[in-house]
Scaffold this motif. Structure first.
Motif, PDB file in Angstrom:
ATOM      1  N   GLY A 586     -42.144   4.252 -23.583  1.00  0.00           N
ATOM      2  CA  GLY A 586     -42.123   2.981 -22.857  1.00  0.00           C
ATOM      3  C   GLY A 586     -42.930   3.106 -21.596  1.00  0.00           C
ATOM      4  O   GLY A 586     -43.535   4.154 -21.311  1.00  0.00           O
ATOM      5  N   GLN A 587     -42.951   2.058 -20.802  1.00  0.00           N
ATOM      6  CA  GLN A 587     -43.731   2.076 -19.570  1.00  0.00           C
ATOM      7  C   GLN A 587     -43.133   3.077 -18.575  1.00  0.00           C
ATOM      8  O   GLN A 587     -41.962   2.976 -18.203  1.00  0.00           O
ATOM      9  CB  GLN A 587     -43.760   0.685 -18.942  1.00  0.00           C
ATOM     10  N   ASP A 588     -43.942   4.035 -18.148  1.00  0.00           N
ATOM     11  CA  ASP A 588     -43.520   5.071 -17.205  1.00  0.00           C
ATOM     12  C   ASP A 588     -42.293   5.849 -17.696  1.00  0.00           C
ATOM     13  O   ASP A 588     -41.534   6.393 -16.903  1.00  0.00           O
ATOM     14  CB  ASP A 588     -43.197   4.463 -15.830  1.00  0.00           C
ATOM     15  N   ARG A 589     -42.090   5.907 -18.993  1.00  0.00           N
ATOM     16  CA  ARG A 589     -40.934   6.609 -19.546  1.00  0.00           C
ATOM     17  C   ARG A 589     -41.417   7.477 -20.711  1.00  0.00           C
ATOM     18  O   ARG A 589     -42.178   7.020 -21.561  1.00  0.00           O
ATOM     19  CB  ARG A 589     -39.888   5.609 -20.027  1.00  0.00           C
ATOM     20  N   TYR A 590     -40.926   8.722 -20.744  1.00  0.00           N
ATOM     21  CA  TYR A 590     -41.394   9.671 -21.746  1.00  0.00           C
ATOM     22  C   TYR A 590     -40.214  10.454 -22.297  1.00  0.00           C
ATOM     23  O   TYR A 590     -39.210  10.651 -21.613  1.00  0.00           O
ATOM     24  CB  TYR A 590     -42.434  10.622 -21.143  1.00  0.00           C
ATOM     25  N   ALA A 591     -40.344  10.902 -23.531  1.00  0.00           N
ATOM     26  CA  ALA A 591     -39.308  11.698 -24.184  1.00  0.00           C
ATOM     27  C   ALA A 591     -39.867  13.086 -24.477  1.00  0.00           C
ATOM     28  O   ALA A 591     -40.984  13.225 -24.985  1.00  0.00           O
ATOM     29  CB  ALA A 591     -38.857  11.036 -25.475  1.00  0.00           C
ATOM     30  N   ALA A 592     -39.079  14.115 -24.133  1.00  0.00           N
ATOM     31  CA  ALA A 592     -39.477  15.503 -24.389  1.00  0.00           C
ATOM     32  C   ALA A 592     -38.468  16.134 -25.328  1.00  0.00           C
ATOM     33  O   ALA A 592     -37.263  15.978 -25.152  1.00  0.00           O
ATOM     34  CB  ALA A 592     -39.546  16.285 -23.082  1.00  0.00           C
ATOM     35  N   THR A 593     -38.959  16.842 -26.327  1.00  0.00           N
ATOM     36  CA  THR A 593     -38.081  17.498 -27.293  1.00  0.00           C
ATOM     37  C   THR A 593     -38.538  18.927 -27.524  1.00  0.00           C
ATOM     38  O   THR A 593     -39.721  19.247 -27.405  1.00  0.00           O
ATOM     39  CB  THR A 593     -38.061  16.757 -28.648  1.00  0.00           C
ATOM     40  N   GLY A 594     -37.569  19.780 -27.856  1.00  0.00           N
ATOM     41  CA  GLY A 594     -37.868  21.157 -28.195  1.00  0.00           C
ATOM     42  C   GLY A 594     -36.928  21.643 -29.276  1.00  0.00           C
ATOM     43  O   GLY A 594     -35.752  21.252 -29.305  1.00  0.00           O
ATOM     44  N   VAL A 595     -37.441  22.470 -30.170  1.00  0.00           N
ATOM     45  CA  VAL A 595     -36.649  23.006 -31.265  1.00  0.00           C
ATOM     46  C   VAL A 595     -36.204  24.416 -30.889  1.00  0.00           C
ATOM     47  O   VAL A 595     -37.033  25.282 -30.606  1.00  0.00           O
ATOM     48  CB  VAL A 595     -37.454  23.037 -32.580  1.00  0.00           C
ATOM     49  N   ILE A 596     -34.885  24.656 -30.891  1.00  0.00           N
ATOM     50  CA  ILE A 596     -34.331  25.939 -30.468  1.00  0.00           C
ATOM     51  C   ILE A 596     -33.817  26.695 -31.695  1.00  0.00           C
ATOM     52  O   ILE A 596     -32.920  26.198 -32.383  1.00  0.00           O
ATOM     53  CB  ILE A 596     -33.169  25.741 -29.481  1.00  0.00           C
ATOM     54  N   PRO A 597     -34.330  27.874 -31.982  1.00  0.00           N
ATOM     55  CA  PRO A 597     -33.799  28.654 -33.115  1.00  0.00           C
ATOM     56  C   PRO A 597     -32.451  29.270 -32.747  1.00  0.00           C
ATOM     57  O   PRO A 597     -32.343  30.044 -31.803  1.00  0.00           O
ATOM     58  CB  PRO A 597     -34.866  29.733 -33.328  1.00  0.00           C
ATOM     59  N   ILE A 598     -31.398  28.924 -33.484  1.00  0.00           N
ATOM     60  CA  ILE A 598     -30.061  29.436 -33.176  1.00  0.00           C
ATOM     61  C   ILE A 598     -29.419  30.142 -34.368  1.00  0.00           C
ATOM     62  O   ILE A 598     -28.294  30.647 -34.255  1.00  0.00           O
ATOM     63  CB  ILE A 598     -29.132  28.292 -32.702  1.00  0.00           C
ATOM     64  N   GLY A 599     -30.102  30.195 -35.510  1.00  0.00           N
ATOM     65  CA  GLY A 599     -29.504  30.752 -36.715  1.00  0.00           C
ATOM     66  C   GLY A 599     -29.077  32.198 -36.565  1.00  0.00           C
ATOM     67  O   GLY A 599     -28.056  32.614 -37.115  1.00  0.00           O
ATOM     68  N   ALA A 600     -29.846  33.002 -35.800  1.00  0.00           N
ATOM     69  CA  ALA A 600     -29.541  34.429 -35.669  1.00  0.00           C
ATOM     70  C   ALA A 600     -28.639  34.727 -34.480  1.00  0.00           C
ATOM     71  O   ALA A 600     -28.272  35.881 -34.271  1.00  0.00           O
ATOM     72  CB  ALA A 600     -30.841  35.227 -35.539  1.00  0.00           C
ATOM     73  N   LEU A 601     -28.280  33.718 -33.709  1.00  0.00           N
ATOM     74  CA  LEU A 601     -27.444  33.951 -32.527  1.00  0.00           C
ATOM     75  C   LEU A 601     -26.004  34.239 -32.935  1.00  0.00           C
ATOM     76  O   LEU A 601     -25.452  33.554 -33.794  1.00  0.00           O
ATOM     77  CB  LEU A 601     -27.458  32.726 -31.613  1.00  0.00           C
ATOM     78  N   PRO A 602     -25.362  35.225 -32.317  1.00  0.00           N
ATOM     79  CA  PRO A 602     -23.923  35.406 -32.547  1.00  0.00           C
ATOM     80  C   PRO A 602     -23.147  34.299 -31.867  1.00  0.00           C
ATOM     81  O   PRO A 602     -23.647  33.641 -30.945  1.00  0.00           O
ATOM     82  CB  PRO A 602     -23.633  36.770 -31.904  1.00  0.00           C
TER      83      PRO A 602
END
Length: 630
Positions: A586-602
């Motif tokens: 949108g106007q002056d509005r932005y979306a940031a995304t990131g993919v976090i690998p969690i499969g191997a985390l205890p």
């Protein structure tokens, strides 16, 4: 963990060159999750909390009227049992069997879970005790000799090292010392006060002297339970450390008047009833070589009749453990010792609910019996229980509505819930909205009504949200309410289609983090489901999680640096660093995304750190705790 920290990965993206609607992660419908939520909701202004609509009312019988009973279930080695079902447990009160309506495991954070640093909870819940345990150390200092305290101090140090920062601890000496340290999370105060405790016994006592001392100690113990704890609804653990107690004794032949140190069975029973009212789970600990041994007691004749009471100092310990439903432990003699055993056993307990009867809330002690049909399980339950009279329970209605449950601080647990809140800006980019995410821990539960509110530091309700019928059909349930910058307590109250009730509380600070002209929302975590972003409050065996942030106020052409990090501590090294993908929303509005690998985390808690800054200016960050349970 197979990921390596290769240093922060940064993306420098000219925002003016990003096309609106471009899908950088091949995941449609991710942008503007918070914006869409806020715009889609019809939000009421600040004011009193409205009553739920009639269509949302639950059936007449509701779980809030049920009575709660706590107990622990452990293996013979002291490890908590985590899979009991209602049908595995039998409850009798006053000899009458009561149907167990629900059975919930309440977990308490252990020190080892926080060994790498304390992280704020990712959500509020009534299915776990975020406030930690309440544990009282009571020292019968008249029962052991001076100069032999080092072993006791070492054991207490071991206990303190096993507790979590949330656990409250108190130190009391009896019969004369009183409360040395009230319940506190400042464990260093307890450690310092314990260093000053010295045994007061001479090392030689007659049977009558042991009886007199025992009676004084028991009467003081009962007074402490009555005055300091009273009739409670939350359990407290008491570690009672004594070198020996006399058993019941008349202290004179039957043909003669009782001696001055007569010790009646009723004195022990009074302690047991007070322990039941206080929801106190007892552990009676014998401090090894500091205790008085039977061979050191002088046996006396009374009135020339060649009569003596019991001189066995173990007999009174057994009686105290019996009337309180407690466990007898030796200070040393096992790998973890008595204190280690206590820390392990109290890390979880069960909460069973039963239907009330008219006479239950009488304020009088009743016999309690809890059994399990499963073998190999030890139950820690008190033989007495007292339910407070109605006027001592803030006058909660028998069938409270969500609005009633918001007006008190009582935790309603028959419907386990999770709830969290996230800060976002209105589309105008100035007003703050608190986006609330709620979900029952049982995926099959269907909510019939839900109200959420935020309360300021003075306990005043400043904003609210009532879920609509349409919103109640979603999973998780998402709503929003206006909020000024500040610290608040979010409280969510809900009723499901079967009449169960639940509340969840969550501490939240509403603020918009700003770096230059760029304003950042909270980090919200979730998954991609059916091509859409779905918020999640905790994660299981999913291979990845999504982190989502909204940014406001940066004019077209602004270049920013950003990265996403996962760490075990708030300021520790990153386990993995990865770029954020940014697109216009949108106007002056932005979306940031990131993919976090969690499969191997205890399993455990981790912190997600989003690092964002306008190029050429210092970077700032927003964080969120990620919880993985399996």
């Amino acid at each position: 963990m197979t990921y390596r920290n290769s240093g922060p990965l940064q993306t420098r993206i000219p925002l003016g060159s990003v096309r609106s609607g471009a899908i950088l992660l091949r995941m449609p419908n991710i942008p503007s999750v918070l914006t869409a939520t806020i715009a889609a909701l019809s939000l009421a202004g600040m004011g009193s909390i409205p009553a739920p609509q009639p269509a949302q009312q639950a059936p007449p019988e509701r779980g809030a009227a049920l009575l709660a009973i706590d107990f622990a279930a452990v293996t013979p080695e002291g490890l908590p049992i985590a899979d009991l079902q209602p049908e595995d447990v039998t409850v009798r009160i006053g000899g009458k069997r009561r149907t167990v309506r629900s059975l919930q495991l309440i977990s308490v954070a252990a020190a080892e879970d926080m060994a790498t640093g304390f992280l704020p909870p990712p959500f509020g819940t009534n299915a776990a005790s975020e406030r930690g345990r309440s544990l009282v150390l009571i020292i019968d200092d008249d029962s052991f000799r001076a100069g032999r305290e080092s072993l006791l101090r070492e054991s207490v140090d071991d206990l303190l090292n096993r507790l979590s920062p949330r656990d409250q601890l108190s130190l009391v000496t009896m019969p004369y010392g009183g409360v040395k340290v009230p319940l506190t999370t400042d464990h260093s105060r307890v450690r310092a006060a314990f260093m000053k405790i010295v045994g007061q016994s001479t090392g030689v006592e007659t049977g009558s002297e042991v009886a007199c001392r025992t009676r004084r100690t028991l009467e003081t113990l009962r007074g402490y339970l009555d005055s300091q704890l009273g009739v409670r609804e939350h359990p407290v653990t008491i570690a009672f450390i004594t070198g020996g107690l006399a058993g019941p004794r008349r202290d004179a032949p039957v043909s003669m008047a009782p001696g001055m140190c007569e010790l009646r069975t009723e004195t022990f029973l009074d302690v047991g009833e007070a322990a039941g009212a206080a929801r106190a789970q007892f552990y009676v600990v014998q401090p090894g070589d500091m205790m008085l041994r039977p061979g050191t007691l002088r046996t006396e004749n009374i009135g020339g009749a060649n009569f003596s009471g019991s001189d066995n100092p173990i007999e009174g310990i057994e009686h105290l453990a019996g009337v309180t439903g407690g466990k007898m432990l030796q200070l040393v003699g096992s790998t973890a010792g008595a204190m280690g055993r206590i820390a392990t056993e109290t890390s979880a307990y069960y909460l069973a609910t039963i239907d009330p009867e008219r006479s239950d809330r009488s304020g009088r002690s009743q016999q309690l019996e809890i059994r399990t049909r499963r073998s190999g399980i030890e139950l820690r339950a008190r033989p007495h229980i007292t339910f407070a009279e109605p006027d001592r329970l803030s006058r909660i209605p028998a069938n409270p509505s969500p609005r009633d449950m918001l007006s008190v601080t009582t935790v309603f647990r028959t419907l386990p819930l999770r709830a969290a809140a996230f800060t976002a800006l209105d589309p105008d980019g100035t007003s703050i909205r608190l986006v609330t995410v709620v979900e029952p821990t049982d995926p099959s539960a269907k909510l019939s009504s839900l109200v959420a509110a935020i309360f300021d530091r003075d306990g005043k309700s400043v904003s609210h949200w009532t879920a609509t019928t349409e919103e109640l059909q979603r999973s998780p349930i998402i709503g929003a309410m206006p909020a000024e910058p500040g610290a608040y307590r979010l409280r969510v109250a809900a009723i499901d289609s079967t009449g169960r009730t639940g509340t969840a509380d969550y501490e939240v600070e509403t603020e918009i983090v700003q770096t230059g002209a760029l304003k950042l929302s909270s980090v919200i975590l979730g998954l991609s489901r059916d091509g859409r972003f779905s918020p999640r409050l905790q994660f299981g065996n999913e291979p990845t999680a999504l982190a989502y942030i909204e940014m406001y106020g940066a004019p077209p052409g602004t270049r920013i640096s950003s990265s996403l990090e996962l760490s075990q501590t708030m300021n520790g090294p990153a386990l993995v660093s990865l770029p954020l993908a940014i697109e216009a929303a949108g106007q002056d509005r932005y979306a940031a995304t990131g993919v976090i690998p969690i499969g191997a985390l205890p399993p455990g808690d981790y912190v997600v750190r989003a690092m964002v800054g306008i190029e050429g200016q210092p970077m700032t960050r927003v964080t969120r705790t990620l919880r993985k349970v399996r």
